[in-house]
Design an enzyme around this catalytic site. Structure first.
Site, mmCIF file in Angstrom:
data_model
loop_
_atom_site.group_PDB
_atom_site.id
_atom_site.type_symbol
_atom_site.label_atom_id
_atom_site.label_comp_id
_atom_site.label_asym_id
_atom_site.label_seq_id
_atom_site.Cartn_x
_atom_site.Cartn_y
_atom_site.Cartn_z
ATOM 1 N N ASP A 270 0.833 -1.212 0.000
ATOM 2 C CA ASP A 270 0.000 0.000 0.000
ATOM 3 C C ASP A 270 0.866 1.260 0.000
ATOM 4 O O ASP A 270 0.577 2.230 0.708
ATOM 5 C CB ASP A 270 -0.964 -0.003 1.188
ATOM 6 N N LYS B 170 2.082 4.705 -0.907
ATOM 7 C CA LYS B 170 1.497 5.948 -1.439
ATOM 8 C C LYS B 170 1.862 7.065 -0.462
ATOM 9 O O LYS B 170 2.189 6.791 0.705
ATOM 10 C CB LYS B 170 -0.025 5.832 -1.594
ATOM 11 N N ASN C 93 0.697 7.214 3.233
ATOM 12 C CA ASN C 93 1.215 6.279 4.236
ATOM 13 C C ASN C 93 2.674 6.538 4.584
ATOM 14 O O ASN C 93 3.319 5.728 5.248
ATOM 15 C CB ASN C 93 1.037 4.833 3.745
ATOM 16 N N ASP D 88 0.908 2.445 8.493
ATOM 17 C CA ASP D 88 -0.235 1.688 7.950
ATOM 18 C C ASP D 88 0.194 0.363 7.307
ATOM 19 O O ASP D 88 0.338 0.268 6.085
ATOM 20 C CB ASP D 88 -1.036 2.533 6.953
ATOM 21 N N THR E 13 -4.388 0.569 -3.444
ATOM 22 C CA THR E 13 -5.050 1.818 -3.823
ATOM 23 C C THR E 13 -4.981 1.899 -5.337
ATOM 24 O O THR E 13 -3.892 1.790 -5.908
ATOM 25 C CB THR E 13 -4.302 3.000 -3.172
HETATM 26 N N1 LIG Z 1 2.211 6.897 14.100
HETATM 27 C C1 LIG Z 1 1.513 7.940 13.634
HETATM 28 N N2 LIG Z 1 1.848 9.206 13.981
HETATM 29 C C2 LIG Z 1 1.131 10.250 13.508
HETATM 30 N N3 LIG Z 1 0.062 10.129 12.694
HETATM 31 C C3 LIG Z 1 -0.316 8.914 12.337
HETATM 32 C C4 LIG Z 1 0.381 7.744 12.769
HETATM 33 N N4 LIG Z 1 -0.204 6.663 12.235
HETATM 34 C C5 LIG Z 1 -1.225 7.130 11.484
HETATM 35 N N5 LIG Z 1 -1.305 8.474 11.549
HETATM 36 C C6 LIG Z 1 -2.289 9.334 10.862
HETATM 37 O O1 LIG Z 1 -3.536 8.657 10.792
HETATM 38 C C7 LIG Z 1 -3.880 8.413 9.419
HETATM 39 C C8 LIG Z 1 -4.611 7.082 9.315
HETATM 40 O O2 LIG Z 1 -3.747 6.051 9.739
HETATM 41 P P1 LIG Z 1 -3.701 4.661 9.000
HETATM 42 O O3 LIG Z 1 -3.438 4.890 7.536
HETATM 43 O O4 LIG Z 1 -2.780 3.745 9.723
HETATM 44 O O5 LIG Z 1 -5.210 4.212 9.223
HETATM 45 P P2 LIG Z 1 -6.070 3.212 8.382
HETATM 46 O O6 LIG Z 1 -7.314 2.988 9.200
HETATM 47 O O7 LIG Z 1 -5.300 1.998 8.036
HETATM 48 O O8 LIG Z 1 -6.369 4.082 7.107
HETATM 49 P P3 LIG Z 1 -6.859 3.563 5.673
HETATM 50 O O9 LIG Z 1 -8.182 2.931 5.874
HETATM 51 O O10 LIG Z 1 -6.916 4.844 4.864
HETATM 52 O O11 LIG Z 1 -5.804 2.631 5.190
HETATM 53 C C9 LIG Z 1 -2.555 8.477 8.672
HETATM 54 O O12 LIG Z 1 -2.728 8.798 7.321
HETATM 55 C C10 LIG Z 1 -1.825 9.579 9.439
HETATM 56 O O13 LIG Z 1 -2.259 10.862 9.036
#
Ligand SMILES: Nc1ncnc2c1ncn2[C@@H]1O[C@H](COP(=O)(O)OP(=O)(O)OP(=O)(O)O)[C@@H](O)[C@H]1O
Length: 424
Positions: free
Chosen positions: A237, A239, A242, A255, A272
């Site tokens: 994934d 992009k 992430n 992610d 994606t």
């Molecule tokens: N360790 C971190 N520190 C700061 N911000 C974070 C961190 N992890 C995630 N985020 C923020 O939260 C957002 C969402 O996190 P993540 O992509 O892990 O969630 P997800 O539920 O898997 O999202 P998606 O469904 O889009 O894949 C990230 O794009 C980022 O902006």
């Protein structure tokens, strides 16, 4: 309307794979991001070159849709049969790779250990909060996932994989997970708080990166992919959304929702759309080489400001991935054209990264000639952009604002999914 405009004016979209394998898309305007604020100038000084990027470009956040592969479980058996459990998976991985030791992650923390602060980001199954430890006062990020949604969207195995993969990795350019826990309704993952925001936001504010800047981020991503692949982990994934930036401007890959231990090949469709490799689109067996395709798309997007096969219609995007000729904007340097032609190629026997020398071929490509890889890995190189943040203060200025949910965490009630996430 130019593609740039299309990207800038798109609203936030969440897409998930429906149970019958069709691609649905929906629009969720509830999470509209605020306009981007002005970006500091961006420099790459490693070679004495100085480049600034466009300042103060206001934009609307655009989140690309994601296509999760479905767990191999039917609705009717989900309550009674566990997917291949993380325990079993861990044993299998250890047997194959005795050097890979996952860190234990469960039971170390509970909600009582933290204060939950504002939302940093949202995803398909929950949200990520800034949190503060009651013990050491430090800030962390807490990814909170709703069990019910994970089950409904058939992502049980992926979620267990995400926890497992993050517990197995340790790399300067990959986010660190400290532990996991759960209550009756939610799963929790405690991670380092990566303060500098998403590379995605920086890219949209900048429109596109100068060649040396794109090269810097690409080189750090290259080292993370090399590391993951050395552990037989496919990321799947890649992009800009992430890729987070730490306080000094180095990348942290986050992610791991689609990351998977794959020593040979796998088959399922996820990722994606703009970034998915043709062999995934055409549901052929695929391997680590899909990450090198996405790596090419990432470099293209950083330099051009848009992906090469973009279309507002996802099906057309897939058609483009399968059939369209790769075209470059006139300002692309010949070296990067050459590199991208070898990464964004349908011909797996010619795709760089997938050949006998693996990632070495990518690292030795002329476009990367000035990169001193050892220095980069030890972060002994100046970053092109230092996020303007107050370090260690829980500064969230680099993150968009999200409406806070009225969700109660820590609820004690009957848990119909108690057998599904036993390793959290
Ligand atoms: N360790 C971190 N520190 C700061 N911000 C974070 C961190 N992890 C995630 N985020 C923020 O939260 C957002 C969402 O996190 P993540 O992509 O892990 O969630 P997800 O539920 O898997 O999202 P998606 O469904 O889009 O894949 C990230 O794009 C980022 O902006």
């Amino acid at each position: 309307m130019s593609m740039q405009n299309l990207i800038h004016e798109s609203s936030k979209m969440h897409t998930i794979q429906s149970p019958n394998n069709t691609f649905n898309s929906g629009t969720d305007n509830s999470s509209n991001a605020t306009s981007g604020s002005s970006t500091s100038n961006l420099y790459l000084t490693a070679k004495g070159e100085e480049q600034s990027i466009t300042d103060s470009v206001y934009y609307n956040e655009f989140q690309r849709q994601i296509i999760p592969e479905e767990d191999d479980l039917k609705d009717d058996i989900i309550q009674t049969h566990m997917p291949e459990s993380a325990d079993h998976e861990m044993r299998r991985i250890r047997a194959l790779q005795p050097n890979l030791q996952g860190k234990p992650t469960s039971g170390k923390y509970s909600l009582k250990d933290f204060q939950i602060l504002r939302t940093l980001g949202t995803g398909s199954f929950g949200r990520v909060h800034l949190i503060r430890s009651n013990h050491n006062g430090r800030f962390y990020a807490l990814k909170i996932l709703k069990k019910r949604l994970i089950v409904k969207l058939k992502q049980v195995e992926h979620t267990n994989d995400e926890r497992l993969m993050l517990s197995l990795v340790s790399h300067p350019f990959i986010v660190r997970m400290w532990g996991t826990f759960q209550d009756s309704v939610h799963l929790y993952m405690v991670m380092d708080y990566v303060e500098g925001g998403e590379l995605f936001s920086l890219l949209r504010k900048s429109q596109r990166f100068p060649n040396p800047v794109a090269k810097f981020y690409a080189a750090e991503v290259c080292l993370s992919l090399e590391y993951l692949h050395s552990k037989d982990i496919i990321y799947r994934d890649l992009k800009p959304e992430n890729i987070l930036l730490d306080k000094n401007g180095h990348i942290k890959l986050t992610d791991f929702g689609f990351a998977k231990y794959v020593p040979d090949v796998t088959y399922t469709l996820c990722g994606t759309p703009d970034y998915i490799a043709p062999e995934v689109v055409s549901t052929k067996p695929y391997n680590k080489s899909v990450d090198w395709w996405s790596f090419g798309i990432l470099i293209y997007e950083m330099l051009a400001g848009h992906t090469p096969f973009y279309d507002s219609n996802t099906v057309k995007t897939y058609e483009n991935i399968l059939n369209a000729k790769l075209k470059f904007p006139a300002f692309f340097h010949p070296d990067v054209r050459d590199l991208l032609s070898q990464l964004i190629t349908k011909d797996l026997s010619n795709r760089l990264g997938n050949l006998q020398n693996g990632s070495e071929d990518v690292k030795r490509h002329p476009w990367f000639s000035e990169v001193i890889w050892d220095k980069l890995l030890s972060k002994n190189i100046e970053t092109p952009y230092e996020p303007p943040i107050q370090q260690g203060q829980g500064d969230t200025s680099q993150f968009d604002r999200y409406p806070e949910e009225d969700e109660t965490y820590g609820v004690v009630c009957e848990d119909p999914y108690s057998n599904l996430f036993t390793n959290f």
